[in-house]
Every structure is written in C-alpha cells, then in structure tokens.
Enzyme design. Sequence first.
Site, PDB file in Angstrom:
ATOM      1  N   ARG A 106      32.884  48.558  11.022  1.00  0.00           N
ATOM      2  CA  ARG A 106      33.413  46.987  11.796  1.00  0.00           C
ATOM      3  C   ARG A 106      33.621  46.347  10.745  1.00  0.00           C
ATOM      4  O   ARG A 106      33.776  46.035   9.503  1.00  0.00           O
ATOM      5  CB  ARG A 106      31.713  46.436  11.487  1.00  0.00           C
ATOM      6  CG  ARG A 106      31.468  45.097  12.575  1.00  0.00           C
ATOM      7  CD  ARG A 106      30.187  44.923  12.973  1.00  0.00           C
ATOM      8  NE  ARG A 106      29.535  44.241  11.489  1.00  0.00           N
ATOM      9  CZ  ARG A 106      28.674  43.453  11.540  1.00  0.00           C
ATOM     10  NH1 ARG A 106      28.163  42.626  12.596  1.00  0.00           N
ATOM     11  NH2 ARG A 106      28.154  43.045  10.428  1.00  0.00           N
ATOM     12  N   THR A 110      36.822  39.870  11.687  1.00  0.00           N
ATOM     13  CA  THR A 110      36.732  40.069  13.163  1.00  0.00           C
ATOM     14  C   THR A 110      35.166  40.469  13.896  1.00  0.00           C
ATOM     15  O   THR A 110      35.055  40.063  15.006  1.00  0.00           O
ATOM     16  CB  THR A 110      37.744  40.535  13.810  1.00  0.00           C
ATOM     17  OG1 THR A 110      37.576  42.125  13.780  1.00  0.00           O
ATOM     18  CG2 THR A 110      39.119  40.509  13.364  1.00  0.00           C
ATOM     19  N   ASP A 202      17.706  52.160   8.951  1.00  0.00           N
ATOM     20  CA  ASP A 202      19.095  52.750   9.168  1.00  0.00           C
ATOM     21  C   ASP A 202      19.110  54.375   9.299  1.00  0.00           C
ATOM     22  O   ASP A 202      18.459  54.890   8.191  1.00  0.00           O
ATOM     23  CB  ASP A 202      20.051  52.216   7.900  1.00  0.00           C
ATOM     24  CG  ASP A 202      21.502  52.746   8.000  1.00  0.00           C
ATOM     25  OD1 ASP A 202      22.286  51.958   8.205  1.00  0.00           O
ATOM     26  OD2 ASP A 202      21.851  54.053   8.068  1.00  0.00           O
ATOM     27  N   ASP A 205      21.101  56.458   6.640  1.00  0.00           N
ATOM     28  CA  ASP A 205      20.390  56.493   5.563  1.00  0.00           C
ATOM     29  C   ASP A 205      19.079  57.200   5.540  1.00  0.00           C
ATOM     30  O   ASP A 205      18.887  58.151   4.527  1.00  0.00           O
ATOM     31  CB  ASP A 205      20.087  55.028   4.994  1.00  0.00           C
ATOM     32  CG  ASP A 205      21.235  54.239   4.564  1.00  0.00           C
ATOM     33  OD1 ASP A 205      22.254  54.993   4.282  1.00  0.00           O
ATOM     34  OD2 ASP A 205      21.422  52.990   4.446  1.00  0.00           O
TER      35      ASP A 205
HETATM   36  N1  URA Z   1      22.016  51.345  13.109  1.00  0.00           N
HETATM   37  C1  URA Z   1      20.995  51.790  12.601  1.00  0.00           C
HETATM   38  O1  URA Z   1      20.976  52.993  12.007  1.00  0.00           O
HETATM   39  N2  URA Z   1      19.692  51.377  12.469  1.00  0.00           N
HETATM   40  C2  URA Z   1      19.489  49.940  13.379  1.00  0.00           C
HETATM   41  O2  URA Z   1      18.528  49.505  13.488  1.00  0.00           O
HETATM   42  C3  URA Z   1      20.716  49.534  14.019  1.00  0.00           C
HETATM   43  C4  URA Z   1      21.809  50.152  13.929  1.00  0.00           C
END
Ligand code: URA
Length: 211
Positions: A106, A110, A202, A205
Amino acid sequence: MTADHLTIVNHPLVQHKLTLMRDQATPTAVFRQLLREISHLLAYEVTRNLPMTTKQVETPLETMEAPTLAGRKLALVSILRAGNGLLDGMLDLIPSARVGFVGLYRDEETLQPVQYYYKVPERLDERVVIAVDPMLATGNSSAAAVSLLKESGATDIRFLCLLAAPEGVQHMKEAHPDVPIVTAALDKRLNEKGYIVPGLGDAGDRMYGTK
Ligand code: URA
C-alpha cells in the site's frame, strides 16, 4: 449461508477451527496447521461447481464412463504473503493446480495498492482461477489483484478467504460483481487501522511469527 456473491461456510469443523485461530493464545505452529486444515474444507466449497466431464475407466469388473474434472488445470493465485497459508492447504487437495503469486503493497501517500510481484500461469483465460487471501478487509488489494488477473485474461475467477469484513465484501461486489467470494465468516467491521474486528489479528504475523 449462500447469496449470489458471498458464500459463508458454516460447517461445524470450519467454525471450530476458526475459533481456535481467533484465540490470541494459539501458538504460531498450531495457527499454521489450523489454517492448512481449514483450507481443505474451504477448498471443497470453492470447487463445488467445477466443470466436469467423463472418461472411460476399466474397473476390475467392467468398463464405465466415470466423472472427471474438465478442461485445463485450475489456477490458484496467492495474494502475498498471507495467501500462502491458504495456498498450501489448497495444494494438498488439488496438487496438479497451477500456481501464481500477486504481491501488492500500500502506497502510504495515495493509500492505493502498488504491484511489486506478479507471476501467473499461462492461459488464464482457459482456467478456473481461485485467488486466495485469508483476510478480505478493505478489499483494496483483493480488488486490485482480481483486476490484474482479468488483465491477464482470466474470466472465471473465484475469491477464497478465511475472514471477510462487510466493507471488503461491498468493495469486491462493486468492483467485481462476477467474482463469487467464499469465506468462513463475515465479521462485524474494520477498525481505524483497517483490521477486521473481532478478526484474528494480522494473519501473516500469526502465521509466520513475525510479531
Ligand atoms: N489483514 C490482516 O492480516 N488482518 C486484518 O484484520 C486485516 C487485514
């Protein structure tokens, strides 16, 4: 639950495994194993209506016309990096699938997705293409990835995720109404950082122990 555009896989095993994955106490190795197991069950759903044909088979008893998948090998496309967790399980079930990867980041100014890697199988126009990413959050990267696949000729695309936010589903529906979504759950909302709530954090992660 099934709508035209969105299928939520309510199977008890899917829901049970997803609950274990949501738990922040679940260790990395277990999280990865659960994702692999759940992707088998989601793969079953997302491939439910693949085109079929028949071929002649000699069983030990007689000759029969037996059902078999039609057309070219299907293409699985992982949206990096978390898509790889779903991809691994999908490949257990569909080992002859062709595999592609889409890498997007990302742009902080922008806020739009920018491509940093793109490698997909040839003849996408003749294959069923399943794009995989565990988290359908804003839908920005998913919609951008699907646009790239369409630019490569894909016309029969499905999107497989583990968790979806209403915002992401809406975005995908507007950008790609022809692309059905299969997910294990539709959560409440996105938070101000773009995380799915209640979600599981995430996914990358949690999968790779990077936090
Ligand atoms: N990406 C992720 O890994 N977790 C989220 O909650 C949103 C996007």
